[in-house]
Design a protein around this motif. Structure first.
Motif, PDB file in Angstrom:
ATOM      1  N   LEU A  57       0.786  -1.065  -0.187  1.00  0.00           N
ATOM      2  CA  LEU A  57      -0.054  -0.209   0.001  1.00  0.00           C
ATOM      3  C   LEU A  57       0.922   1.180  -0.039  1.00  0.00           C
ATOM      4  CD1 LEU A  57      -3.091   1.221   0.310  1.00  0.00           C
ATOM      5  CD2 LEU A  57      -2.661   0.885   2.496  1.00  0.00           C
ATOM      6  N   TYR A  58       1.856   1.334   0.767  1.00  0.00           N
ATOM      7  CA  TYR A  58       2.937   2.393   0.764  1.00  0.00           C
ATOM      8  C   TYR A  58       4.072   1.799   0.134  1.00  0.00           C
ATOM      9  CZ  TYR A  58      -0.365   4.849   3.934  1.00  0.00           C
ATOM     10  OH  TYR A  58      -1.386   5.221   4.532  1.00  0.00           O
ATOM     11  N   GLU A  59       4.991   2.723  -0.450  1.00  0.00           N
ATOM     12  CA  GLU A  59       6.112   2.064  -0.961  1.00  0.00           C
ATOM     13  C   GLU A  59       7.362   1.580  -0.037  1.00  0.00           C
ATOM     14  OE1 GLU A  59       8.806   3.472  -4.804  1.00  0.00           O
ATOM     15  OE2 GLU A  59       7.795   4.964  -3.778  1.00  0.00           O
ATOM     16  N   CYS A  94      -1.623   0.518  -6.330  1.00  0.00           N
ATOM     17  CA  CYS A  94      -1.153  -0.305  -5.308  1.00  0.00           C
ATOM     18  C   CYS A  94      -1.436  -2.021  -5.583  1.00  0.00           C
ATOM     19  CB  CYS A  94      -1.597   0.288  -4.016  1.00  0.00           C
ATOM     20  SG  CYS A  94      -3.433   0.034  -4.136  1.00  0.00           S
ATOM     21  N   GLY A  95      -0.933  -2.707  -4.549  1.00  0.00           N
ATOM     22  CA  GLY A  95      -0.964  -3.944  -4.869  1.00  0.00           C
ATOM     23  C   GLY A  95      -0.070  -5.055  -5.173  1.00  0.00           C
ATOM     24  N   ASN A 130       4.734   7.054  -6.501  1.00  0.00           N
ATOM     25  CA  ASN A 130       5.496   6.284  -5.896  1.00  0.00           C
ATOM     26  C   ASN A 130       5.385   4.592  -6.041  1.00  0.00           C
ATOM     27  OD1 ASN A 130       5.801   8.645  -3.822  1.00  0.00           O
ATOM     28  ND2 ASN A 130       3.613   8.490  -3.455  1.00  0.00           N
ATOM     29  N   PHE A 131       5.480   4.628  -7.278  1.00  0.00           N
ATOM     30  CA  PHE A 131       5.381   3.089  -7.897  1.00  0.00           C
ATOM     31  C   PHE A 131       6.823   2.759  -8.383  1.00  0.00           C
ATOM     32  CE2 PHE A 131       4.445   0.247 -11.715  1.00  0.00           C
ATOM     33  CZ  PHE A 131       3.773  -0.362 -11.113  1.00  0.00           C
ATOM     34  N   ASN A 132       7.300   1.808  -7.537  1.00  0.00           N
ATOM     35  CA  ASN A 132       8.769   1.192  -7.966  1.00  0.00           C
ATOM     36  C   ASN A 132       9.736   2.283  -8.310  1.00  0.00           C
ATOM     37  OD1 ASN A 132       8.118  -1.803  -7.495  1.00  0.00           O
ATOM     38  ND2 ASN A 132       7.176  -1.818  -9.719  1.00  0.00           N
ATOM     39  N   THR A 133       9.873   3.328  -7.410  1.00  0.00           N
ATOM     40  CA  THR A 133      10.821   4.333  -7.825  1.00  0.00           C
ATOM     41  C   THR A 133      11.969   4.120  -6.779  1.00  0.00           C
ATOM     42  OG1 THR A 133       9.555   5.629  -6.135  1.00  0.00           O
ATOM     43  CG2 THR A 133       9.065   5.946  -8.447  1.00  0.00           C
TER      44      THR A 133
END
Length: 400
Positions: A167-169, A186-187, A236-239
């Motif tokens: 849910l959070y990075e 998310c997920g 905030n996705f796979n950064t």
């Protein structure tokens, strides 16, 4: 004695129920009906003919599959540096601790026989288990669609409980990140987005140079899948490399040829990477078809998904150079990775699936034909006269 004739019956030429028109008799269900009585040899014939038809279909599938040409490259091997990189744990930690660039892999292969376009390019990963219950539930379709009405606000963390644990990075709210590090999308499904990249080049005979193969990356996802995602950007996705599970929502553009042989690849693709520099193009969820392909879950522990389509013929003996960057970290659970180039037939181009379908048809066809022959043989051994009332239960010997 004869029953009294009905008044206005058919014999009088009247228009009663049995003497009415064809339409009236059809509406009253009084038309003569054909009610076939099935004999044992009828059932045997149906089984035998149906089995023969399925057997012929299975043989056709197998013959067409046998003619397909496939090239497979198992690139699960990992470069070892002394004692580092020799175990699965070492390999996992090396990829985990890197900056996301991955490890350059190279493979040369000669085309075994002529391959006609379209030639599908697949990546295959074992041990993923995309059908695992927790994995399938860990997503938010509503979040990926985005706001559908004017003024509608994005979903909050309290509305995304199904996305846990991704849910959070960083695993928990972090005030130093935008939106406290809340991931969009998310997920677990999105977080594990496959991020290995490839480029396929063909060597020009007599020149010592290689040129990129014409590969199409458009229309690789189902149009119905594209409608599931909104025109929104990822956040905030796979950064952060330390928390990365796969690919970010971006596409990689090849800047220079990896082997230094000259030539250029002008196609924007996820098909490789410059040795000196990465250049990425950010995409929205709706634009990224790679993401759509990954999010359509596989039903087996080993997933095989479409990477691109080669739209030019490959001649027998043509030397191909395949470059790939190994980024997808499957070493923790021992997952193996393959790149597959396959021709298509009328069943598609997944050779394993076509072979299974052919064997399934042949198996069912043989069993049905044998059942039909066994039934007919049993009837010949112990025949029964049609309409023999001696087999009725009340006429059998000893019946009460």
């Amino acid at each position: 004695p004869e029953p009294p004739a009905e008044a206005g019956g058919a014999g009088d030429g009247a228009t009663g129920p049995r003497g009415g028109s064809w339409g009236q008799r059809f509406a009253q269900q009084e038309l003569a009906a054909w009610r076939p009585i099935m004999r044992p040899w009828h059932y045997a014939a149906v089984l035998f003919v149906g089995g023969a038809a399925m057997l012929a279909t299975g043989v056709s599938c197998l013959r067409s599959t046998r003619g397909l040409t496939e090239i497979r490259w198992d690139y699960s091997a990992f470069p070892a540096f002394g004692s580092v990189g020799t175990t699965a744990a070492n390999k996992f930690n090396l990829l985990r601790s890197g900056n996301g660039t991955g490890w350059l892999m190279q493979h040369s292969v000669a085309v075994p026989s002529d391959m006609q376009p379209p030639i599908n390019v697949y990546y295959r990963v074992s041990g993923v288990f995309q059908n695992y219950r927790r994995y399938t539930k860990s997503r938010s379709s509503k979040q990926m669609r985005g706001p559908t009405k004017s003024g509608e606000q994005p979903l909050k963390a309290s509305e995304l409980a199904l996305c846990a644990p991704q849910l959070y990075e960083t695993g928990e709210p972090n005030a130093r990140l935008p939106q406290d590090g809340l991931v969009l999308p998310c997920g677990l499904q999105a977080w594990s987005f496959f991020n290995d990249t490839f480029q396929i080049r063909k060597v020009v005979s007599g020149e010592g140079q290689s040129v990129p193969v014409d590969m199409n990356f458009n229309n690789i996802a189902w149009s119905a899948d594209q409608q599931l995602y909104g025109n929104i950007s990822a956040e905030n996705f796979n950064t952060l490399p330390a928390y990365r599970g796969g690919k970010a929502m971006q596409e990689e553009v090849w800047q220079s040829d990896p082997d230094g042989s000259g030539g250029s690849n002008l196609q924007p693709l996820r098909g490789g990477q410059a040795l000196e520099e990465d250049v990425w193009e950010s995409t929205t969820l709706q634009q990224n078809e790679d993401f759509h392909v990954w999010m359509r879950l596989g039903i087996k522990p080993t997933v095989q998904k479409l990477y691109g389509v080669i739209e030019e013929p490959l001649r027998a003996g043509q030397e191909l150079k395949i470059f790939g960057f190994n980024r997808f970290n499957s070493y923790e659970y021992g997952g193996r990775k393959e790149l597959i180039l396959s021709e298509q037939n009328f069943l598609g181009s997944a050779k394993d699936g076509s072979r299974f379908l052919g064997y399934a048809y042949c198996t069912v066809g043989i069993l049905a034909s044998l059942a039909g022959l066994a039934l007919q043989f049993a009837f010949c051994i112990q025949p029964r006269r049609f309409g023999d009332i001696s087999y009725l239960s009340w006429n059998r010997e000893g019946a009460r």
